[in-house]
Design an enzyme around this catalytic site. Structure first.
Site, PDB file in Angstrom:
ATOM      1  N   ASN A 121       0.888  -1.173   0.000  1.00 43.54           N
ATOM      2  CA  ASN A 121       0.000   0.000   0.000  1.00 43.54           C
ATOM      3  C   ASN A 121       0.921   1.217   0.000  1.00 43.54           C
ATOM      4  OD1 ASN A 121      -1.770   2.070   0.481  1.00 43.54           O
ATOM      5  ND2 ASN A 121      -2.738   1.132   2.280  1.00 43.54           N
ATOM      6  N   LYS A 137       3.490   0.852   3.023  1.00 43.16           N
ATOM      7  CA  LYS A 137       3.074  -0.162   3.997  1.00 43.16           C
ATOM      8  C   LYS A 137       3.103  -1.514   3.313  1.00 43.16           C
ATOM      9  CE  LYS A 137       0.064   3.070   6.413  1.00 43.16           C
ATOM     10  NZ  LYS A 137      -1.293   3.606   6.460  1.00 43.16           N
ATOM     11  N   ARG A 146      -2.722  -2.067  -3.337  1.00 41.10           N
ATOM     12  CA  ARG A 146      -3.884  -1.207  -3.218  1.00 41.10           C
ATOM     13  C   ARG A 146      -3.757  -0.136  -4.301  1.00 41.10           C
ATOM     14  NH1 ARG A 146      -5.003   3.606   0.972  1.00 41.10           N
ATOM     15  NH2 ARG A 146      -7.127   4.064   0.297  1.00 41.10           N
ATOM     16  N   HIS A 180     -12.540   3.641  -0.493  1.00 39.28           N
ATOM     17  CA  HIS A 180     -12.401   2.821   0.724  1.00 39.28           C
ATOM     18  C   HIS A 180     -13.091   1.461   0.566  1.00 39.28           C
ATOM     19  CE1 HIS A 180     -11.956   6.899   2.910  1.00 39.28           C
ATOM     20  NE2 HIS A 180     -10.763   6.374   2.737  1.00 39.28           N
ATOM     21  N   HIS A 236     -15.876   4.625   7.801  1.00 38.51           N
ATOM     22  CA  HIS A 236     -14.413   4.472   7.703  1.00 38.51           C
ATOM     23  C   HIS A 236     -13.831   5.855   7.984  1.00 38.51           C
ATOM     24  CE1 HIS A 236     -10.578   2.919   5.827  1.00 38.51           C
ATOM     25  NE2 HIS A 236     -10.387   4.226   5.787  1.00 38.51           N
ATOM     26  N   GLY A 241      -8.381   9.820   5.424  1.00 40.05           N
ATOM     27  CA  GLY A 241      -9.499   9.924   4.497  1.00 40.05           C
ATOM     28  C   GLY A 241     -10.705   9.367   5.237  1.00 40.05           C
ATOM     29  N   ARG A 281      -8.763  17.163   3.418  1.00 44.39           N
ATOM     30  CA  ARG A 281      -9.737  17.359   2.328  1.00 44.39           C
ATOM     31  C   ARG A 281     -11.064  17.828   2.913  1.00 44.39           C
ATOM     32  NH1 ARG A 281      -9.283  11.445   0.179  1.00 44.39           N
ATOM     33  NH2 ARG A 281      -7.703  11.146   1.771  1.00 44.39           N
ATOM     34  N   ASP A 324      -4.432  16.017  12.369  1.00 45.43           N
ATOM     35  CA  ASP A 324      -4.474  14.793  13.176  1.00 45.43           C
ATOM     36  C   ASP A 324      -5.513  14.928  14.288  1.00 45.43           C
ATOM     37  OD1 ASP A 324      -3.925  12.735  15.117  1.00 45.43           O
ATOM     38  OD2 ASP A 324      -2.002  12.447  14.119  1.00 45.43           O
ATOM     39  N   MET A 325      -6.474  14.037  14.275  1.00 36.78           N
ATOM     40  CA  MET A 325      -7.566  14.106  15.245  1.00 36.78           C
ATOM     41  C   MET A 325      -7.059  14.053  16.686  1.00 36.78           C
ATOM     42  SD  MET A 325     -10.738  14.531  15.638  1.00 36.78           S
ATOM     43  CE  MET A 325     -11.787  14.173  14.251  1.00 36.78           C
ATOM     44  N   ARG A 326      -5.975  13.297  16.914  1.00 32.34           N
ATOM     45  CA  ARG A 326      -5.422  13.222  18.271  1.00 32.34           C
ATOM     46  C   ARG A 326      -5.024  14.597  18.782  1.00 32.34           C
ATOM     47  NH1 ARG A 326      -1.753   8.305  16.546  1.00 32.34           N
ATOM     48  NH2 ARG A 326      -1.869   9.618  14.728  1.00 32.34           N
ATOM     49  N   GLY A 348      -8.465   4.499  11.404  1.00 29.36           N
ATOM     50  CA  GLY A 348      -7.685   5.146  12.464  1.00 29.36           C
ATOM     51  C   GLY A 348      -8.495   5.855  13.542  1.00 29.36           C
ATOM     52  N   GLY A 378     -11.975   5.906  13.738  1.00 28.06           N
ATOM     53  CA  GLY A 378     -13.105   5.047  14.122  1.00 28.06           C
ATOM     54  C   GLY A 378     -12.712   3.942  15.085  1.00 28.06           C
ATOM     55  N   GLU A 434      -7.582  -3.930   5.248  1.00 28.89           N
ATOM     56  CA  GLU A 434      -7.559  -3.814   3.788  1.00 28.89           C
ATOM     57  C   GLU A 434      -6.503  -4.744   3.184  1.00 28.89           C
ATOM     58  OE1 GLU A 434      -7.195   0.218   4.942  1.00 28.89           O
ATOM     59  OE2 GLU A 434      -8.410   0.904   3.262  1.00 28.89           O
TER      60      GLU A 434
HETATM   61  P1  ADP Z   1      -4.874   6.430   6.576  1.00 21.72           P
HETATM   62  O1  ADP Z   1      -4.711   4.939   6.458  1.00 21.72           O
HETATM   63  O2  ADP Z   1      -5.946   7.012   5.708  1.00 21.72           O
HETATM   64  O3  ADP Z   1      -3.605   7.204   6.592  1.00 21.72           O
HETATM   65  P2  ADP Z   1      -5.695   5.819   9.248  1.00 21.72           P
HETATM   66  O4  ADP Z   1      -6.908   4.980   9.074  1.00 21.72           O
HETATM   67  O5  ADP Z   1      -4.444   5.160   9.685  1.00 21.72           O
HETATM   68  O6  ADP Z   1      -5.472   6.721   7.977  1.00 21.72           O
HETATM   69  O7  ADP Z   1      -6.072   6.979  10.273  1.00 21.72           O
HETATM   70  C1  ADP Z   1      -5.117   7.942  10.592  1.00 21.72           C
HETATM   71  C2  ADP Z   1      -5.739   8.949  11.529  1.00 21.72           C
HETATM   72  O8  ADP Z   1      -6.293   8.278  12.682  1.00 21.72           O
HETATM   73  C3  ADP Z   1      -4.709   9.901  12.116  1.00 21.72           C
HETATM   74  O9  ADP Z   1      -4.558  11.011  11.296  1.00 21.72           O
HETATM   75  C4  ADP Z   1      -5.327  10.291  13.421  1.00 21.72           C
HETATM   76  O10 ADP Z   1      -6.054  11.495  13.222  1.00 21.72           O
HETATM   77  C5  ADP Z   1      -6.340   9.218  13.738  1.00 21.72           C
HETATM   78  N1  ADP Z   1      -6.070   8.559  15.014  1.00 21.72           N
HETATM   79  C6  ADP Z   1      -5.253   7.533  15.286  1.00 21.72           C
HETATM   80  N2  ADP Z   1      -5.290   7.232  16.611  1.00 21.72           N
HETATM   81  C7  ADP Z   1      -6.187   8.083  17.174  1.00 21.72           C
HETATM   82  C8  ADP Z   1      -6.690   8.276  18.486  1.00 21.72           C
HETATM   83  N3  ADP Z   1      -6.280   7.522  19.517  1.00 21.72           N
HETATM   84  N4  ADP Z   1      -7.574   9.256  18.683  1.00 21.72           N
HETATM   85  C9  ADP Z   1      -8.005  10.028  17.668  1.00 21.72           C
HETATM   86  N5  ADP Z   1      -7.583   9.891  16.413  1.00 21.72           N
HETATM   87  C10 ADP Z   1      -6.685   8.939  16.154  1.00 21.72           C
END
Ligand code: ADP
Length: 398
Positions: free
Chosen positions: A9, A16, A93, A181, A208, A212, A241, A283-285, A328, A330, A379
């Site tokens: 991927n 990956k 992928r 997705h 998802h 993204g 996005r 980044d949601m974190r 990530g 979810g 995936e």
């Molecule tokens: P992709 O494969 O599209 O790069 P992922 O499915 O791996 O994305 O998701 C990545 C995102 O998940 C990160 O940008 C982050 O915002 C979010 N993420 C990961 N861990 C956490 C967490 N514990 N709390 C909130 N968001 C998280």
């Protein structure tokens, strides 16, 4: 080590990979999973075995600057670990399969040419996916490669879900809603009968939520609509996005602000969404931990948009039996799951806070009219399964 298949991927700054042992019947044994991150900046290689134990974690030399050189680094590691074993095939992928590719496809030069025409429809992903295919072809000539598309799973959607309501002469060139997705949704649909049998044959929305983000409406395990469309820009708010925006805004960027197509593309793919609203992070974190009003609004909008689209897809499905979170955000953010479920309580979702914190898989109460779930996606396994079937390593499941 017996012969193995590799799943790749490839993204803009990461590669990956998964290594699977030659499958017995249709069960795949994960031998190793890892990634090369920081390609072009500070590349780092890490890998774990199927049980999660670290196999490697080290920096790579600065010569790893693109898909080709990343693949060289991966090939070297594979040789050192599995030297003598045979690579049965490589599954990739590939984000966009366009109107032609309705299912996984063995890569030939003609297939590759056709896939290159889709680069403008997925500029963030497609060039990197194809560069990895090129790199494998150069280095492992004769090893069969399989392209697995994020669009394929959605190809059976009804015409009303796929249509783009522009003039016929415009849409004739393949302008339609594809949805993305799909490998993730296909995996979730494949495990629902075991993990959540009570909803597997019903009306399900899968969320998802990663960098993204999209939703998929499943009826009896098949995709009937999704929030991503012609490109991976539509629908939900994403890391960089915007999700759905009034097309008039895009006209304004061209006509009143005088931006070029490249500048608009960069805004839409790399500067909008959570990053654009917050001005802080994609980044949601980070955003959940920050007190600034911009961070709060970005998270609020992410939840608002998801809840709004869940309502819309519930209308499409004619009701709802289950809501599944994956990817990530979810999978890892109990807080975002809680907030989306709270905003969707009117549908009959009653979240079980303890189960949500414990990561489910069922995260709604026994009495919840609509059940909610957290199911990790896979995936790579989906790609491995398709690769195995197409290369005749295993028999297709009926
Ligand atoms: P992709 O494969 O599209 O790069 P992922 O499915 O791996 O994305 O998701 C990545 C995102 O998940 C990160 O940008 C982050 O915002 C979010 N993420 C990961 N861990 C956490 C967490 N514990 N709390 C909130 N968001 C998280």
């Amino acid at each position: 080590m017996s012969d193995y298949a590799v799943v790749l991927n490839a993204g803009s700054s990461s590669l990956k990979f998964c290594v699977y042992e030659r499958p017995k019947a249709d069960s795949w044994h994960l031998e190793a999973r890892g990634q090369i991150e920081g390609i072009g900046t500070s590349p780092r290689f890490s890998a774990r075995d199927g049980a999660g134990h670290s196999l490697a974690d080290h920096t790579l030399s600065g010569t790893v600057r693109d898909a080709r050189t990343a693949l060289d680094a991966l090939a070297e590691w594979l040789r050192s670990r599995y030297g003598g074993a045979h690579v049965l095939g490589v599954g990739h992928r590939v984000v966009h399969g366009g109107a032609t590719f309705a299912g996984p496809t063995i890569v030939t030069p003609d297939v590759l040419e056709e896939l290159r025409t889709l680069v403008p429809l997925a500029p963030l992903h497609q060039p990197h996916n194809l560069a990895a295919i090129d790199a494998v072809a150069e280095r492992l000539a004769g090893v069969p490669q399989v392209a697995c598309f994020d669009t394929s799973f959605h190809r059976g959607q009804p015409a009303v879900a796929a249509v783009v309501p522009l003039p016929r002469e415009v849409c004739g060139s393949g302008v339609q809603r594809y949805g993305f997705h799909g490998l993730s949704y296909e995996y979730i649909a494949s495990v629902l009968p075991q993990v959540a049998p009570e909803i597997a044959g019903g009306r399900v929305i899968v969320a998802h939520l990663g960098s993204g983000a999209s939703l998929c409406a499943l009826k009896n395990g098949r995709s009937i609509d999704s929030t991503l469309g012609f490109t991976a820009l539509d629908g939900l708010c994403m890391g960089t996005r915007p999700g759905a925006v009034d097309p008039g805004v895009i006209l304004y960027l061209f006509q009143s602000l005088g931006l070029s197509a490249k500048e608009v593309e960069t805004i839409l793919y790399k500067k909008s969404g959570l990053l654009g609203i917050s001005g802080i992070s994609n980044d949601m974190r980070d955003l959940l931990a920050r007190p600034e009003p911009g961070a709060r609004l970005a998270v609020d909008y992410f939840v608002y948009r998801a809840a709004k689209e869940i309502g819309a897809l519930t209308a499409v499905l004619g009701g709802l039996d289950g809501l599944v979170f994956t990817a990530g955000i979810g999978e890892n953010s109990a807080e975002i799951r809680r907030r989306i479920c709270q905003a969707s309580a009117w549908l009959g979702i009653d979240l079980d806070d303890a189960a949500n914190l414990a990561k489910g898989p069922r995260i709604s109460t026994e009495g919840s009219r609509v059940s909610a779930w957290m199911i990790p996606t896979n995936e790579e396994l989906m790609i491995a399964r398709h690769t195995g079937v197409l290369l005749g390593l295993i028999e297709a499941r009926t």
